[in-house]
Write a protein that holds these residues in place. Structure first.
Motif, PDB file in Angstrom:
ATOM      1  N   GLY A  97      -3.645  -5.567 -12.135  1.00 10.15           N
ATOM      2  CA  GLY A  97      -4.608  -4.802 -11.364  1.00 10.15           C
ATOM      3  C   GLY A  97      -4.103  -4.362 -10.005  1.00 10.15           C
ATOM      4  N   VAL A  98      -2.818  -4.545  -9.753  1.00  6.65           N
ATOM      5  CA  VAL A  98      -2.243  -4.058  -8.505  1.00  6.65           C
ATOM      6  C   VAL A  98      -1.529  -2.750  -8.835  1.00  6.65           C
ATOM      7  CG1 VAL A  98      -0.648  -4.525  -6.617  1.00  6.65           C
ATOM      8  CG2 VAL A  98      -1.970  -6.387  -7.651  1.00  6.65           C
ATOM      9  N   VAL A  99      -2.116  -1.641  -8.403  1.00  2.00           N
ATOM     10  CA  VAL A  99      -1.665  -0.338  -8.883  1.00  2.00           C
ATOM     11  C   VAL A  99      -1.315   0.564  -7.712  1.00  2.00           C
ATOM     12  CG1 VAL A  99      -2.276   1.685 -10.258  1.00  2.00           C
ATOM     13  CG2 VAL A  99      -3.182  -0.563 -10.881  1.00  2.00           C
ATOM     14  N   GLN A 100      -0.153   1.198  -7.807  1.00  2.00           N
ATOM     15  CA  GLN A 100       0.273   2.069  -6.718  1.00  2.00           C
ATOM     16  C   GLN A 100       0.178   3.538  -7.110  1.00  2.00           C
ATOM     17  OE1 GLN A 100       4.328   1.506  -5.373  1.00  2.00           O
ATOM     18  NE2 GLN A 100       4.211   3.324  -4.073  1.00  2.00           N
ATOM     19  N   VAL A 101      -0.322   4.331  -6.187  1.00  2.00           N
ATOM     20  CA  VAL A 101      -0.221   5.785  -6.332  1.00  2.00           C
ATOM     21  C   VAL A 101       1.051   6.177  -5.597  1.00  2.00           C
ATOM     22  CG1 VAL A 101      -1.258   8.006  -5.790  1.00  2.00           C
ATOM     23  CG2 VAL A 101      -2.709   6.044  -6.344  1.00  2.00           C
ATOM     24  N   PRO A 102       2.026   6.697  -6.316  1.00  2.00           N
ATOM     25  CA  PRO A 102       3.324   6.883  -5.668  1.00  2.00           C
ATOM     26  C   PRO A 102       3.288   7.956  -4.594  1.00  2.00           C
ATOM     27  CG  PRO A 102       3.340   7.795  -7.877  1.00  2.00           C
ATOM     28  CD  PRO A 102       2.033   7.096  -7.717  1.00  2.00           C
ATOM     29  N   GLU A 103       4.207   7.839  -3.682  1.00  2.00           N
ATOM     30  CA  GLU A 103       4.369   8.814  -2.619  1.00  2.00           C
ATOM     31  C   GLU A 103       4.674  10.177  -3.231  1.00  2.00           C
ATOM     32  OE1 GLU A 103       7.862   8.079  -0.426  1.00  2.00           O
ATOM     33  OE2 GLU A 103       7.311   9.373   1.256  1.00  2.00           O
ATOM     34  N   GLY A 104       4.089  11.189  -2.665  1.00  2.00           N
ATOM     35  CA  GLY A 104       4.345  12.533  -3.178  1.00  2.00           C
ATOM     36  C   GLY A 104       3.713  12.774  -4.529  1.00  2.00           C
ATOM     37  N   ARG A 105       2.690  12.011  -4.837  1.00  2.00           N
ATOM     38  CA  ARG A 105       1.857  12.183  -6.050  1.00  2.00           C
ATOM     39  C   ARG A 105       2.574  11.883  -7.353  1.00  2.00           C
ATOM     40  NH1 ARG A 105       1.054  17.452  -2.927  1.00  2.00           N
ATOM     41  NH2 ARG A 105      -0.174  16.607  -1.225  1.00  2.00           N
TER      42      ARG A 105
END
Lengths: 416, 293, 377, 314, 265
Positions: free
Chosen positions: E83-91
């Motif tokens: 449940g630890v989710v990243q939205v990456p840099e630059g989409r």
């Protein structure tokens, strides 16, 4: 920095000069031994050493192993009978895997230890070494029957050449009424000294009988002859000659059958390998004739059967025509060495001299061979055989050893 | 006309097999950016297993085992070697696969020994079908059918299944895919396994009398080299392109052999490829990578 | 070459005085050994050495192209062929009815062959300039196939597939390389300098020239331009580098190196003859891939790495059969672990292991081993 | 060519104006730069600003020849840059540093900076391969100059370090050193202060001024840090959606309504200030970074779309 | 609760990106991470999401703990599954897939029966995405791409959402939208780590904030505290030295630069 570098370099050169003073490679001429027979390289009082440069791991390993085993059977036989000139035969075997870059250093390794080469397999390797074996007076039996290699006395070619085979082959075809003067015939050949030499035979025959030879050039590693057959079919050929590898033969025959082109095939000696009869191509051999100077392994002839029995007793590899050839080349060497021995000269020059007067009867294996005519094949005779899975040994002789008039009058490239 | 049809059929049959090989090659490249020089060896190894098992368990089981073996070998190469060479560049990994290729090729050829090269197409080999004046190798028909089915199945899976989505996501952006919880190692491994299996299927046609004219041997490995231009023509990143590329290669070879020069056929394939690349530097359907300042 | 920015071999001058002295001393020792070796080594081992040097010259060229300038090429085999054929034609005897020859002196033939190969490389530039990475690699493979076909289609030039043509042995000022040991009038410390020894010195000289030229270029303006083009074409352009010219230039230079290696190949094999298959042979796909393997195993972009890589990739397969085939052993059966099989295993395994454990190749290994020494002052 | 290269001859520094007139750049159907005109006067410090996507980088690329212009003219003195092959533009005295550090990470700082002198140096493969004495002599002189430039930028101690391992700020300086190594008469800097904190930014401002003062060159730079822009620029050109919306001295530009509107967009009224702000007027700005000054403004006191005073500049 | 404990990170052998960074993300809170370019903000998120390795970086010290379990040695996929989710840099949306497929890729880890619900929630949050469901990711505008990137991450049903510069390159009104959405997501109980250069926006939505400077944690506290801090004002909010003394101090920092003479050839 600059001066230090220069100083060190100078020191380096000086050190080189000092170091080299004690090299082990300084020349020391060896004398020819004490016996009455003159010798130089590869011959001692006890042994005559011959080299075997073969392919036991590359694309021609089947042939290479066959020839080598034939060489071994001959050497064993000779040694059991007491040797030649009171000396046993020793074979120094080197596997080059059909690669010239590996063969060249290997030749360098054996050349100062052997009298001659009982086997030199591989056309690229022969081509690369031809100048050297000529310079070294290294009599060598090539596993190749191209008449274009008869330009050096060091090449000891056992049996009829490919061009001569083709002449005999076409002569047989015409005799059987398969082709007539003025016909179109196809020739599928590998673009190498093998294929080109076979093609030279077809063309010579074509010139004499007004045949148009449609050429289909393939490379040695191709196995699929579909396109070649489609092409020849569309050009309406009456017969097809093959100077190909066994796999190419099988493909050509299968495709011809599949595409419904019902013409006879004539192939050089190396086009056939008995193992083809255990492939899906086995039912496509009915119109295939092949012409050979050395009998196939499974031939129904006494000498060949005898050899086959000896082979079966010792080896596990699937045998092929190489065994007979390897054995036959042994017989030729035997004859040459005996002549040289009688001349009391087992030096390399002595062997070369002996070759020029050698005539040897290999019985049915390759017929009578005559090495006394430089630039010419040792034989112009061939068998015609048909592969037939139903016959024991898979081989049926259609015509015994013969020499066609076209072959007899044919002028090989280096014939004088 | 009859000749033309025959040539067309010869070329299409070959194209189908090249398509299978190129597809596997492209799947592997897409997932890992590795140019798999060992593709021919995968086919060869799978074929060897078929050849060994066939006399014992029959063709069908042997074929299944061979395909599995090729897939497993691919998997092993990926897991055991490539996945561990983390810091190696893509070029280095490509060279690594050359090393593997030498090893597998040497061993299989050694094992094949001097026996007759085994043929793997028992159920269909050398049983031509005749349609009017044109004969068709049954191998080619079967190959074409199998390719069409497999390629369709692959595309369906690629488009709709979770595996396909994961695969496409990862091939487009490895980091973003990882951040979506897509297990990179699984996707990579499965891509290699699928690529290997396709090579294992292709070899069932490569080592036939109809198709390559030869049994399983070192030459089989050489034929598999045609997957290179096929994959490049289509664009290395495009499975659809790979399939098209396969057919382009097959047809170019057959047409050139008949209408230009038999010997020129292989060169023609590469010249066509060169032509495609000059016009489209990343193949017909390849992704164009733009450099930015 | 998506990862070329981690490529090895960019010059990192060391500062340490001892490092510098050690380097010069090492180079001096190497020179001594290389000069003295022919006086000790038997002919076949000299052959192995000269073969390694042939590979080294080709690999130096490729590492400039692929390692320094980031252009992947699998066409090296083709340019080897161009060089070999050009030499055979330029220096071949004029008036030969079978083969075209201009009868030029070998030195002129050699330089001409290098030049022609370079021009052939430049001629490919319009294509190579457009392509990148593996696309360029496989596109360049087309040249190998073209060369394979051309070689056989033009037997009067490239030598017939049947028996080939003889490349003129090298000679200069009446001093020929092609002299048998027995007839040699030139000797050092009682060791007569025959064909193999003379070839060694000739090849050593050619390799040294090739190395030093490359070294000078890599550390100078051309090398900087190559790396700039490799790392960022746009930035290179803005800083005044003509990317098109640099790419074409380095392709030409690399091809010229390959051409020299081709001439060396023809001399070494003693024959100019087109290959029998596009895969195997002296100028085929396998050779092209082998050159790529050399520079990767050696460390992309590294000149010493290229030489070491060549020693391994070209040396091992010819050296191992010499070591493993004893005089008395039989060939064995078709499934035996023959010396060539063992050689192939060793070769394959070594490539795998080097990349697995030292991805930046032997150059990376060297840096790791020598790093501490370099840092000391 | 000789006319342009005389500016490169020793002792004579012909700093010429850069004129951008009516320049349009299209990518496919997209107009990235639309009929933009401005002039960089010799010896001036000229800023090019605008929100992300305004066309600043495209403008830079057009000047340095990396992208072709669809119409209009860009001239340096009397040379038409639009008709000059891109790699020749450096030789005309245009040095450029990049936004995202286009250094060769494995090459040393020396090699990276030396690359800037490509057009100033000569010799090809053979000359350098043979270590021609005249080339070596020239190389030593150029090496000294590179050391001097690196010293000026404070990166001399890294001369033999691979550029890739340097801290971000130092890589930025190496990039500028490389642009200076071109011996430019026009120095182009793409976001020189990006990623720098305030004190580093101040240092950068001083650096830019020193370069102009000591070398007498023109400086054209793109920057988001309005403090830097307003602090050192002699003139500011503002782009928005590819169009020029202002071109004047800083004091005028920062009051221009279009500029303020362009930077702020239309407020949707949702934003609530979470941070107490300091007083200050004028122009929106963000401290350090290449992010746009994208903020949520409140209605101005006088009803005008006034920038959020939190982002006041000093 | 997500804790970052004395984390140090290196890229390659020599580049030090983070040094002893420690902070906590309490459940249900928004923590903003401020800092200039190269300060290590993205590195910090990579250290949490396990994607460091993809950038050839490695944790050289410290640990990342989520709900009592160390996650710093897990692979990124396993971390997402927690449940630890990243939205990456630059989409980094998948431009060659449709909007719907992008969301599918995001939802691969979610149990099948909850996927539809998750997608409905995303469409409710971003109605534009529902309208463009069948369109390719490539044709979306910058703002829509950012929404898709966030929506895609929401398909994983995150408990901690890591956002890397969501405002980058967006028009001001869109930045406000994004800020609103972050608050909305947070209202649903998801903790957020918000890396932002736009400190104004970040401090407005965050509960707590930390500031990184050259790889080290410089400041931390509640968003309000930080917003009031002079350092933050000066460094991130564009405030400048006003007093003579500060200006003098800044001048002190200026290295004494050697004069660069004009090149004379």
């Amino acid at each position: 920095m600059q001066t230090a570098q220069r100083a060190l370099l100078t020191a380096a050169v000086a050190a080189t000069l000092v170091l080299t003073g004690c090299s082990s490679k300084a020349v020391n001429n060896s004398s020819g031994g004490g016996s009455a027979v003159k010798t130089d390289v590869g011959v001692t009082d006890q042994t005559i050493t011959l080299g075997v440069l073969t392919d036991a791991s590359g694309v021609f390993k089947n042939l290479g192993l066959g020839i080598t085993h034939g060489n071994e059977i001959w050497a064993d036989e000779v040694n059991r009978a007491g040797g030649i000139c009171g000396r046993k035969i020793a074979l120094v075997q080197k596997d080059h895997g059909y690669a010239a870059d590996k063969a060249i250093p290997l030749y360098g390794q054996v050349k100062d230890n052997v009298l001659g080469l009982a086997q030199l397999l591989g056309s690229p390797i022969l081509a690369a070494l031809k100048k050297q074996i000529t310079d070294d007076k290294m009599v060598s039996v090539p596993a190749s029957w191209a008449s274009t290699n008869l330009d050096t006395p060091s090449v000891l070619m056992v049996g009829a050449t490919y061009d001569v085979e083709m002449l005999n082959g076409f002569s047989f075809m015409q005799e059987q009424g398969f082709v007539h003067d003025g016909d179109r015939v196809g020739h599928i050949y590998v673009d190498s000294e093998y294929g080109k030499n076979g093609l030279a035979g077809s063309k010579a025959y074509g010139a004499a009988h007004n045949l148009t030879v449609v050429e289909a050039k393939v490379t040695a590693t191709d196995t699929d002859m579909t396109a070649a057959i489609t092409s020849l079919k569309s050009q309406g050929v009456k017969a097809i000659a093959l100077t190909t590898t066994p796999k190419q033969t099988a493909s050509a025959l299968t495709q011809a059958k599949a595409q419904g082109i019902d013409v006879p095939f004539i192939g050089n000696n190396p086009t056939f390998d008995p193992v083809l009869l255990s492939t899906p191509a086995k039912d496509s051999f009915d119109k295939f004739y092949f012409v050979n100077g050395v009998v196939p392994f499974s031939a129904d002839l006494p000498a060949a059967k005898d050899l086959a029995a000896k082979y079966a007793a010792k080896y596990t590899d699937t045998p092929n025509v190489g065994v007979d050839f390897g054995y036959a080349s042994g017989l030729v060497w035997q004859s040459v060495l005996t002549t040289a021995c009688n001349d009391k000269d087992l030096t390399r020059q002595g062997v070369l001299n002996a070759v020029a007067k050698t005539k040897v009867d290999t019985k049915e294996l390759a017929g009578e061979l005559d090495f006394s005519k430089p630039g010419q094949p040792s034989s112009r005779k061939s068998y015609i055989a048909q592969a037939d899975a139903t016959v024991p040994g898979g081989m049926k002789y259609v015509k015994q050893l013969f020499e066609s008039p076209e072959a007899a009058s044919y002028r090989t490239p280096f014939q004088h | 006309m009859q000749t033309f049809l025959q040539v067309l059929i010869n070329g299409t049959g070959k194209g189908a097999i090249f398509a299978l090989l190129a597809l596997g090659f492209v799947i592997i490249f897409k997932a890992t950016e590795v140019v798999n020089f060992a593709h021919g060896s995968l086919a060869l190894a799978g074929g060897y297993v078929v050849a060994v098992l066939k006399p014992m368990v029959g063709w069908w089981s042997a074929a299944a085992a061979g395909i599995t073996a090729a897939a497993v070998l691919a998997l092993v190469i990926e897991r055991l070697l490539l996945a561990r060479a983390r810091n190696a560049s893509d070029t280095s990994l490509a060279i690594l696969t050359i090393g593997v290729d030498v090893l597998v090729l040497t061993e299989v050829v050694r094992r094949l020994g001097t026996e007759a090269s085994p043929f793997l197409g028992d159920p269909y080999d050398v049983k031509p079908l005749t349609l009017g004046d044109v004969t068709v190798g049954r191998s080619e028909v079967v190959a074409l059918a199998v390719s069409v089915v497999l390629i369709t199945a692959f595309f369906a899976a690629f488009r709709f299944s979770p595996w396909g989505v994961a695969m496409r996501a990862q091939s487009e952006n490895r980091e973003a895919a990882a951040l979506m919880g897509i297990r990179s190692s699984r996707v990579t491994a499965s891509a290699w396994a699928v690529g290997g299996a396709l090579a294992g299927i292709a070899v069932l046609f490569l080592a036939t009398q109809d198709f390559s004219g030869g049994g399983l041997s070192q030459a089989t490995h050489g034929v598999a080299l045609a997957a290179f231009p096929a994959a490049i023509i289509g664009g290395l990143t495009s499975p659809g392109g790979a399939v098209l590329g396969g057919f382009v290669v097959g047809l170019t070879e057959a047409m050139t052999a008949q209408y230009v020069d038999l010997d020129f056929a292989k060169v023609a394939v590469y010249l066509v490829m060169l032509l495609v690349l000059v016009v489209r530097p990343s193949g017909l359907f390849g992704r164009v990578v733009q450099a930015r300042v | 070459m998506s990862d070329s920015n981690r490529a090895a071999g960019d010059m990192v001058p060391g500062d340490g005085r001892w490092w510098r002295i050690g380097r010069v001393a090492g180079a001096a020792l190497l020179i001594v050994v290389l000069l003295a070796l022919p006086l000790y080594l038997p002919g076949e081992w000299l052959k192995v050495g000269t073969w390694m040097m042939t590979g080294a010259v080709g690999a130096l060229g490729l590492t400039l192209l692929t390692g320094q300038a980031g252009q992947l090429s699998l066409a090296h085999g083709f340019f080897l062929l161009v060089g070999a054929v050009s030499y055979a034609v330029l220096s071949g005897p004029a008036g030969d009815p079978t083969y075209i020859g201009f009868g030029l002196p070998p030195v002129v033939g050699l330089l001409g062959a290098v030049l022609i190969s370079g021009l052939a490389g430049a001629a490919f530039a319009p294509v190579s300039g457009r392509l990148r990475g593996i696309y360029l690699g496989v596109a360049s493979l087309a040249l190998v196939f073209l060369g394979f076909w051309l070689g056989r289609a033009l037997p009067a030039v490239a030598g017939s597939t049947s028996s080939g043509r003889l490349p003129q042995p090298f000679s200069i000022f009446g001093l020929s390389v092609d002299v048998s040991r027995q007839l040699s009038s030139l000797s050092v410390f009682g060791v007569p300098l025959g064909r193999d020894e003379r070839t060694w010195y000739l090849y050593l000289l050619l390799t040294a020239i090739a190395y030093l030229l490359a070294q000078g270029a890599v550390s100078g303006r051309p090398g900087r331009a190559w790396r700039a083009v490799r790392d960022n074409e746009t930035a290179a352009t803005v800083l005044g580098v003509s990317v098109v010219r640099v790419k074409a230039g380095v392709f030409a230079i690399s091809s010229a190196y390959a051409g020299l290696a081709g001439v060396m190949t023809a001399w070494w094999t003693g024959i100019m003859k087109p290959d029998e298959s596009e895969v195997a042979g002296s100028y085929g796909v396998t050779v092209s891939i082998a050159f790529l393997a050399m520079i990767v195993v050696g460390g992309l972009g590294s000149l010493p790495g290229a030489v070491l890589g060549a020693a391994l990739v070209f040396g091992l397969p010819v050296a191992l059969p010499l070591l493993t085939q004893s005089a008395s052993a039989d060939i064995g059966s078709g499934t035996a672990f023959s010396p060539i099989v063992i050689t192939n295993f060793a070769y394959g395994a070594l490539i795998v292991l080097i990349i697995l454990f030292e991805p930046s190749g032997m150059a990376g290994l060297g840096r790791r081993l020598l790093g501490p020494a370099r840092a000391r002052t | 060519m000789s006319g342009q290269t005389t500016g490169r001859t020793p002792g004579r520094r012909d700093v010429r104006p850069l004129r951008v007139s009516e320049v349009t750049v299209r990518f496919g159907g997209l107009v990235a730069v639309n009929r933009v005109s401005f002039t960089v006067e010799p010896g001036s410090i000229h800023a090019l600003i605008g929100p992300n996507g305004a066309g600043k980088s495209t403008c830079f690329n057009a000047i340095s020849g990396v992208c072709r212009i669809s119409s209009g003219r860009i001239t340096l003195g009397d040379v038409d840059l639009g008709r000059t092959p891109p790699h020749r533009i450096a030789a005309l005295g245009v040095g450029r540093a990049f936004q995202n550090l286009a250094l060769s990470p494995t090459s040393t700082v020396f090699d990276n900076v030396m690359l800037g002198r490509h057009a100033l140096t000569g010799g090809g493969f053979l000359g350098h391969g043979l270590r021609a004495p005249w080339l070596r002599r020239a190389a030593r002189r150029h090496a000294d100059r590179v050391a001097e430039i690196c010293d000026f930028l404070g990166v001399a101690r890294y001369l033999h370090t691979p550029a890739g391992v340097l801290p971000y700020g130092d890589q930025k300086r190496v990039d500028i050193a490389r642009a200076l190594a071109v011996e430019p008469t026009l120095l182009m800097l793409d976001e020189p202060a990006a990623g720098m904190n305030a004190s580093e930014t101040a240092e950068m401002a001083a650096l830019i001024q020193d370069v102009r003062d000591e070398l007498g060159v023109s400086v054209l730079f793109v920057e988001h840090d309005m403090g830097l822009v307003m602090g050192i620029a002699d003139r500011v050109t503002v782009l928005d959606f590819g169009r020029l919306i202002a071109d004047d001295v800083p004091s005028v530009v920062q009051r221009a309504p279009e500029v303020i509107a362009a930077y702020l967009g239309v407020d949707d009224g949702q934003g609530q200030p979470a941070v107490k702000t300091r007083a200050g007027g004028g122009f929106p700005g963000t401290g350090g970074g290449n992010g746009d000054p994208a903020t949520s403004p409140r209605p101005g006191r006088d009803g005008r779309a006034e920038p959020d005073s939190r982002e006041a500049m000093g | 609760m997500l804790s970052v404990r004395q984390v140090s990170v290196r890229y390659g052998r020599s580049v030090r990106a983070l040094q002893d960074v420690t902070f906590e993300v309490p459940d249900g809170q928004i923590v903003a991470v401020l800092g200039s370019n190269g300060a290590g903000k993205s590195t910090l998120l990579r250290a949490i999401s396990g994607t460091l390795r993809l950038h050839r970086g490695a944790l050289t010290g410290g640990q990342v703990v989520h709900d009592g379990t160390r996650i710093d040695r897990m692979d990124p996929a396993a971390i997402v599954r927690r449940g630890v989710v990243q939205v990456p840099e630059g989409r980094q949306i998948f431009t060659r897939m449709t909007v719907e497929e992008n969301l599918r890729a995001g939802g691969l880890v979610t149990p099948a029966k909850r996927r539809a619900a998750a997608r409905d929630r995303v469409f409710a949050l971003f109605p534009q995405l529902a309208e463009r469901a069948k369109q390719s990711g490539a044709v979306l505008s910058g703002g829509e791409q950012q929404m898709l990137a966030i929506g895609r991450a929401l398909m994983c049903e995150p408990r901690v959402l890591l956002l890397d510069e969501p405002s980058l390159g967006l028009a001001p009104q869109l930045v406000s939208r994004i800020a609103g959405i972050i608050t909305e997501i947070n209202d649903g109980g998801t903790a957020v780590v918000l890396v932002e250069q736009n400190a104004t926006m970040a401090l407005r939505v965050a509960h707590r904030a930390v500031a990184l400077e050259v790889g080290e944690l410089r400041l931390s506290g509640t968003a309000d505290e930080l917003a009031r801090s002079d350092d933050v004002q000066r460094l991130y909010l564009g405030g400048h030295a006003e007093s003579e003394a500060e200006a003098a101090a800044a001048a002190e920092h200026r290295p004494r630069r050697p004069r660069l003479r004009v090149w004379s050839g």
